[in-house]
Design an enzyme around this catalytic site. Structure first.
Site, short mmCIF file in Angstrom:
data_model
loop_
_atom_site.label_atom_id
_atom_site.label_comp_id
_atom_site.label_asym_id
_atom_site.label_seq_id
_atom_site.Cartn_x
_atom_site.Cartn_y
_atom_site.Cartn_z
CG ASN A 110 12.42 28.31 4.69
OD1 ASN A 110 12.62 29.22 3.89
ND2 ASN A 110 11.11 28.21 5.12
CD1 TRP A 111 18.72 30.25 4.27
CD2 TRP A 111 19.57 31.47 2.40
NE1 TRP A 111 19.99 29.77 3.94
CE2 TRP A 111 20.50 30.65 3.01
CE3 TRP A 111 19.79 32.62 1.53
CZ2 TRP A 111 21.82 30.75 2.37
CZ3 TRP A 111 21.05 32.43 1.01
CH2 TRP A 111 21.95 31.44 1.24
CE LYS A 112 10.75 30.10 8.08
NZ LYS A 112 10.27 30.37 9.33
CG HIS B 198 6.92 27.59 5.37
ND1 HIS B 198 6.37 28.10 6.56
CD2 HIS B 198 8.21 26.80 6.15
CE1 HIS B 198 7.16 28.17 7.40
NE2 HIS B 198 8.11 27.43 7.09
CD GLU C 199 6.95 31.42 7.70
OE1 GLU C 199 7.74 31.46 6.69
OE2 GLU C 199 7.52 31.11 8.94
CD GLU D 55 9.13 23.86 9.29
OE1 GLU D 55 10.18 24.10 9.25
OE2 GLU D 55 8.41 24.85 8.44
N GLY E 262 9.81 29.95 14.84
CA GLY E 262 10.48 31.24 15.06
C GLY E 262 9.94 31.73 16.46
CB SER F 296 12.71 26.55 17.91
OG SER F 296 11.66 27.99 17.74
N GLY G 251 15.13 27.68 10.00
CA GLY G 251 14.88 28.89 9.65
C GLY G 251 15.92 29.80 9.99
N GLY G 252 15.60 30.59 11.33
CA GLY G 252 16.56 31.47 11.70
C GLY G 252 17.79 31.11 11.66
P1 13P Z 1 12.77 28.83 12.91
O1 13P Z 1 13.80 27.88 12.59
O2 13P Z 1 13.17 30.12 12.53
O3 13P Z 1 11.80 28.40 13.80
O4 13P Z 1 11.84 28.44 11.35
C1 13P Z 1 11.43 27.16 11.19
C2 13P Z 1 10.90 26.95 9.72
O5 13P Z 1 9.77 27.67 9.52
C3 13P Z 1 11.75 26.47 8.65
O6 13P Z 1 10.91 26.36 7.46
#
Ligand code: 13P
Length: 251
Positions: A9-11, A95, A97, A167, A173, A213, A234-235
């Site tokens: 997920n590149w956000k 998600h 967010e 999640e 994050g 994470s 994510g990251g």
């Molecule tokens: P991180 O891997 O950066 O913690 O993000 C997780 C996430 O929200 C994937 O959708």
């Protein structure tokens, strides 16, 4: 047998040129594993270009959100039909967010899930508790409630296309992942919830990922857990090297 799915997920990261470059680098890193489904979810504006880059590879394309209607007066929104035409197979829905910053509630998540399925997209439904809920011991009640509301009205013959991503918000994050036993326990509870909604056979087919994470150095412990069917990253999905290490965790 459930085939695990590892999705990046590149956000809101990577311009179009950078998105294309990242996919090229992932492809260059080596062969894409067959034992997991690999998905990348770039921002909307990069989907077309990334789709072209993915032709002929076995990396799949996903979007990060969608509206539930096919078309109409919804300024700024993107419909499932548009995503499907571009070549998306997956779409992340609900998600944390989106729930926290854009006021998406369980009813909207449910409408999006039903619409994704009707339009031939596989929804990756995100659920997870925040730190206060966790500290109060409310994780199971809250998460199973989210799951039940998200899948309300899904027919048994559609349910196999569902993917759930557990999640925990406090792990996103933060560099502080859930421990793999704890994630496995919550995911087993999610599967039990799906069993109550559908039946044991169907619940046994639905893939449930862990997210929060996930990194090259912890992916393996999650993948070794019997209930965990992949990861939503994510990251660590923003660099070819770390994403490639994650998808090839067993090499
Ligand atoms: P991180 O891997 O950066 O913690 O993000 C997780 C996430 O929200 C994937 O959708």
């Amino acid at each position: 047998m459930r085939k695990p799915v590892i999705a990046g997920n590149w956000k809101m990261n990577k311009r179009v040129s950078e998105a294309v470059a990242l996919v090229r680098e992932i492809k260059k890193a080596g062969s894409i594993p067959q034992n997991v489904e690999v998905v990348v979810c770039p921002p909307f504006v990069s989907l077309s270009e990334v789709a072209k880059e993915l032709k002929g590879s076995n990396i799949k394309l996903g979007a990060q959100n969608m509206h539930w209607e096919k078309s109409g007066a919804y300024t700024g929104e993107i419909s499932p039909v548009m995503l499907k035409e571009i070549g998306c197979e997956y779409v992340i829905i609900g998600h944390s967010e989106r729930r926290n910053y854009f006021c998406e509630d369980d009813a909207m998540v449910n409408q999006k899930v039903l619409s994704a399925l009707i339009h031939g997209l596989k929804p990756i439904i995100c659920v997870g508790e925040n730190i206060d809920q966790r500290d109060r011991g409310e994780t199971e009640v809250f998460v199973s409630g989210q799951v039940k509301k998200a899948v309300e009205g899904v027919e048994k013959d559609q349910a196999e296309d569902l993917v759930i991503a557990y999640e925990p918000i406090w792990a996103i994050g933060t560099g502080r992942s859930a421990d793999s036993d704890e994630a496995n326990r919550v995911i087993a509870m999610i599967r039990k919830t799906l069993e109550d909604v559908f039946d044991a056979n169907i619940a046994g087919e639905i893939r449930i990922q862990y997210g929060g994470s996930v990194k090259p150095d912890n992916i393996r412990e999650f993948m070794e857990m019997p209930e965990i069917d992949g990861a939503l990253v994510g990251g660590a999905s923003l660099q070819a090297e770390s994403f490639y290490k994650i998808i090839t965790y067993d090499r």
